[in-house]
Design an enzyme around this catalytic site. Structure first.
Site, PDB file in Angstrom:
ATOM      1  CG  ASP A   1      -3.716  -7.869   8.887  1.00 35.83           C
ATOM      2  OD1 ASP A   1      -4.330  -6.822   9.125  1.00 35.83           O
ATOM      3  OD2 ASP A   1      -2.844  -7.957   8.005  1.00 35.83           O
TER       4      ASP A   1
ATOM      5  CB  SER B   1      -0.968   0.003   1.188  1.00 36.60           C
ATOM      6  OG  SER B   1      -0.300  -0.237   2.399  1.00 36.60           O
TER       7      SER B   1
ATOM      8  CG  HIS C   1       5.558  -8.782   8.209  1.00 36.73           C
ATOM      9  ND1 HIS C   1       6.541  -7.968   7.713  1.00 36.73           N
ATOM     10  CD2 HIS C   1       4.420  -8.053   8.243  1.00 36.73           C
ATOM     11  CE1 HIS C   1       6.023  -6.783   7.465  1.00 36.73           C
ATOM     12  NE2 HIS C   1       4.740  -6.794   7.775  1.00 36.73           N
TER      13      HIS C   1
HETATM   14  N1  HAX Z   1       1.008 -19.627   6.405  1.00 35.96           N
HETATM   15  C1  HAX Z   1       1.501 -20.566   5.584  1.00 35.96           C
HETATM   16  N2  HAX Z   1       2.583 -20.407   4.815  1.00 35.96           N
HETATM   17  C2  HAX Z   1       3.213 -19.245   4.924  1.00 35.96           C
HETATM   18  C3  HAX Z   1       2.799 -18.226   5.792  1.00 35.96           C
HETATM   19  C4  HAX Z   1       1.632 -18.445   6.532  1.00 35.96           C
HETATM   20  N3  HAX Z   1       1.115 -17.509   7.339  1.00 35.96           N
HETATM   21  N4  HAX Z   1       3.650 -17.189   5.669  1.00 35.96           N
HETATM   22  C5  HAX Z   1       4.563 -17.534   4.748  1.00 35.96           C
HETATM   23  N5  HAX Z   1       4.308 -18.767   4.296  1.00 35.96           N
HETATM   24  C6  HAX Z   1       4.994 -19.473   3.219  1.00 35.96           C
HETATM   25  C7  HAX Z   1       4.905 -18.663   1.945  1.00 35.96           C
HETATM   26  O1  HAX Z   1       3.630 -18.845   1.299  1.00 35.96           O
HETATM   27  C8  HAX Z   1       6.069 -19.201   1.147  1.00 35.96           C
HETATM   28  O2  HAX Z   1       5.669 -20.436   0.622  1.00 35.96           O
HETATM   29  P1  HAX Z   1       6.247 -20.927  -0.813  1.00 35.96           P
HETATM   30  O3  HAX Z   1       7.729 -21.077  -0.599  1.00 35.96           O
HETATM   31  O4  HAX Z   1       5.528 -22.209  -1.024  1.00 35.96           O
HETATM   32  O5  HAX Z   1       5.897 -19.858  -1.793  1.00 35.96           O
HETATM   33  C9  HAX Z   1       7.109 -19.450   2.246  1.00 35.96           C
HETATM   34  O6  HAX Z   1       6.365 -19.554   3.484  1.00 35.96           O
HETATM   35  C10 HAX Z   1       8.132 -18.334   2.378  1.00 35.96           C
HETATM   36  O7  HAX Z   1       7.443 -17.122   2.563  1.00 35.96           O
HETATM   37  P2  HAX Z   1       8.109 -15.923   3.421  1.00 35.96           P
HETATM   38  O8  HAX Z   1       9.363 -15.531   2.725  1.00 35.96           O
HETATM   39  O9  HAX Z   1       8.192 -16.298   4.848  1.00 35.96           O
HETATM   40  O10 HAX Z   1       6.986 -14.791   3.329  1.00 35.96           O
HETATM   41  P3  HAX Z   1       6.779 -13.731   2.165  1.00 35.96           P
HETATM   42  O11 HAX Z   1       7.656 -12.563   2.438  1.00 35.96           O
HETATM   43  O12 HAX Z   1       6.877 -14.336   0.829  1.00 35.96           O
HETATM   44  O13 HAX Z   1       5.253 -13.323   2.377  1.00 35.96           O
HETATM   45  C11 HAX Z   1       3.322 -12.818   3.646  1.00 35.96           C
HETATM   46  C12 HAX Z   1       4.831 -12.579   3.483  1.00 35.96           C
HETATM   47  C13 HAX Z   1       2.773 -11.845   4.686  1.00 35.96           C
HETATM   48  C14 HAX Z   1       2.626 -12.563   2.329  1.00 35.96           C
HETATM   49  C15 HAX Z   1       3.104 -14.285   4.131  1.00 35.96           C
HETATM   50  O14 HAX Z   1       3.697 -14.489   5.379  1.00 35.96           O
HETATM   51  C16 HAX Z   1       1.630 -14.677   4.187  1.00 35.96           C
HETATM   52  O15 HAX Z   1       1.049 -15.060   3.161  1.00 35.96           O
HETATM   53  N6  HAX Z   1       0.981 -14.546   5.386  1.00 35.96           N
HETATM   54  C17 HAX Z   1      -0.432 -14.795   5.500  1.00 35.96           C
HETATM   55  C18 HAX Z   1      -1.242 -13.615   5.012  1.00 35.96           C
HETATM   56  C19 HAX Z   1      -1.098 -12.430   5.939  1.00 35.96           C
HETATM   57  O16 HAX Z   1      -1.222 -12.535   7.147  1.00 35.96           O
HETATM   58  N7  HAX Z   1      -0.871 -11.246   5.358  1.00 35.96           N
HETATM   59  C20 HAX Z   1      -0.775  -9.998   6.121  1.00 35.96           C
HETATM   60  C21 HAX Z   1       0.664  -9.573   6.344  1.00 35.96           C
HETATM   61  C22 HAX Z   1       0.771  -8.262   7.105  1.00 35.96           C
HETATM   62  C23 HAX Z   1       0.259  -7.160   6.271  1.00 35.96           C
HETATM   63  O17 HAX Z   1       0.809  -6.753   5.277  1.00 35.96           O
HETATM   64  N8  HAX Z   1      -0.886  -6.647   6.648  1.00 35.96           N
HETATM   65  O18 HAX Z   1      -1.501  -5.714   5.897  1.00 35.96           O
END
Ligand code: HAX
Length: 437
Positions: free
Chosen positions: A372, A240, A317
């Site tokens: 969240d 954002s 995150h």
């Molecule tokens: N549940 C399951 N798997 C998860 C996870 C979770 N909560 N968080 C990360 N992973 C997985 C990723 O999907 C990724 O899998 P692949 O290798 O198969 O693609 C792996 O772990 C590595 O990811 P990462 O490097 O730890 O995390 P990213 O930086 O790629 O992504 C995210 C960060 C926030 C998008 C991720 O942790 C996620 O999808 N969390 C759940 C959704 C969420 O809570 N989003 C809100 C985040 C805070 C925010 O911005 N709020 O507005």
């Protein structure tokens, strides 16, 4: 000039030589290196943006203008008898870097009071949406529609010195922030309260006025202040914030930039995660028939989600590597005000079971909760059970930080953003697995 604007003007004059000196005398100094994983992987960790409004430390969490969140809550003045500070005080802090005095806050409260009236056509735009529209779509459209109010665009068209562009950006930003609580609560009234609108009360501060328009008694005013403050900013690289900055770098006005950032916030991996958390919890609750699951049962629900290839919303995150302090602050609020709430008990149980499971699964770099994971439970407790609406609340808060950044972007003459892309062939050549042409 009003107090806040005068202060901001002085701060801008003091800051400009620092940026100019860095570019002119140190422009070639290397800040970071870029790896192939970063190029393909969403630029994680790449130091390529600058902001002084906030800074996110992976272990400590967010600092606003150098202050941790507990310090922000301790230092900012509060309305009489209130537990949470004035949101207006945060606006002052983010813009100037200074903690405001009571009288400086009164000035900002007064500014917002003068600017709060929402043009009639915005209600008509909101009313014209079909009833199944997502509130974030309506919110983004309502903000975009106000482009016709833009002082910045009018000044630009008329011809304005670029050194002065921050001024109309400031005017538009304050106008927008002042109107957002009413726009958000009107969307809520239209979608979930049969259109029963409550007009804003100019004698109230932003948090109390929002609670009043949402028709929620105390302590929802405290919830609103807490919510808007913790959601305001998370440095510049999140979707954002980055979207707002990117669109603003074209000299689009605040309405265009904030509407765009709201669209980025509406993705389930970003702001929409607060709605997803509640949807996930309700799914568990439906299966449990209102019983609190045992630790073993909760572990099974978590594994079922992971094994079906989905993420656990509210956990993980891109930058943080510890429990998000925004989560902890909301948890403390829950422990004080709603310790026996069933959903809060679910959330607390999740805090116990999810991190070890994510560690065991071994994928997520951060197994800890983000903000969240707690937000929706508080809203639900105080009767805002329509969880599609939660990201709109996030958007009201986030606008404060992005608008502060947009004003400073113009003040420091940050240019059009334009990184360079390359092809997969080129990456393979850089990796040495394909000959250079
Ligand atoms: N549940 C399951 N798997 C998860 C996870 C979770 N909560 N968080 C990360 N992973 C997985 C990723 O999907 C990724 O899998 P692949 O290798 O198969 O693609 C792996 O772990 C590595 O990811 P990462 O490097 O730890 O995390 P990213 O930086 O790629 O992504 C995210 C960060 C926030 C998008 C991720 O942790 C996620 O999808 N969390 C759940 C959704 C969420 O809570 N989003 C809100 C985040 C805070 C925010 O911005 N709020 O507005």
């Amino acid at each position: 000039m009003a107090g806040l604007k005068e202060k901001l003007h002085d701060k801008i004059q003091q800051h400009r030589p620092r940026t100019t000196k860095l570019i002119k005398e140190y422009g070639d100094v290397v800040v970071d290196k870029v790896t192939i994983a970063q190029v393909i992987g969403g630029m994680r960790g790449l130091k390529s943006l600058v902001t002084d409004i906030s800074y996110l430390d992976p272990n400590e969490g967010i600092r606003y203008r150098g202050y941790t969140l507990p310090e922000v809550f301790e230092k900012l003045p509060k309305p009489k008898g209130a537990e949470m500070p004035y949101v207006e005080g945060l606006v002052y802090l983010l813009l100037t870097g200074d903690v405001p005095t009571e009288s400086e806050i009164s000035d900002v409260v007064d500014e917002f009071r003068k600017r709060r009236i929402v043009p009639r056509y915005i209600y008509e735009v909101i009313d014209s949406f079909p009833c199944c529209s997502h509130p974030m779509t309506i919110f983004s459209s309502a903000i975009l529609t106000m482009h016709r109010e833009s002082f910045f665009s009018k000044k630009y068209e008329a011809g304005i010195n670029k050194l002065d562009l921050w001024d109309p950006m400031y005017e538009d930003s304050l106008n927008l922030i002042a109107k957002l609580p009413e726009i958000a609560s009107y969307i809520y009234a239209k979608l979930y309260r049969g259109g029963k609108r409550v007009q804003s009360n100019p004698s109230l501060d932003m948090g109390a006025d929002f609670a009043h328009m949402m028709m929620k008694p105390a302590p929802y005013d405290e919830v609103a202040r807490l919510h808007f403050i913790i959601h305001a900013d998370h440095e510049s690289g999140n979707v954002s914030a980055h979207t707002g900055h990117l669109v603003g770098s074209t000299l689009a006005d605040v309405y265009m930039s904030i509407s765009a950032m709201i669209n980025g916030l509406a993705g389930p991996l970003h702001g929409l995660a607060n709605q997803e958390v509640l949807r996930w919890l309700q799914g568990v609750k439906d299966k449990m028939g209102d019983e609190i699951p045992t630790e073993e049962e909760m572990k099974q629900f978590v594994w079922d989600t992971l094994n079906s290839g989905q993420v656990i919303p509210g956990y993980g995150h891109a930058v943080l590597r510890k429990t998000d302090p925004r989560y902890s602050i909301q948890r403390e609020f829950c422990l004080k005000h709603m310790p026996n709430d069933t959903l809060f008990k679910y959330v607390d149980l999740l805090y116990k079971v999810v991190p070890p499971i994510l560690k065991e699964q071994g994928k997520a770099k951060n197994p800890w909760p983000n903000l969240d994971a707690q937000t929706g439970v508080i809203q639900w407790h105080y009767g805002v059970t329509e969880y599609d609406f939660y990201t709109v609340l996030f958007g009201v808060g986030r606008t404060i930080g992005i608008a502060a950044n947009l004003i400073w972007d113009r003040a420091l003459l940050y240019p059009l953003e334009r990184p360079k892309s390359i092809t997969t062939d080129m990456l393979e050549q850089i990796a040495g697995i394909k000959p250079k042409k």
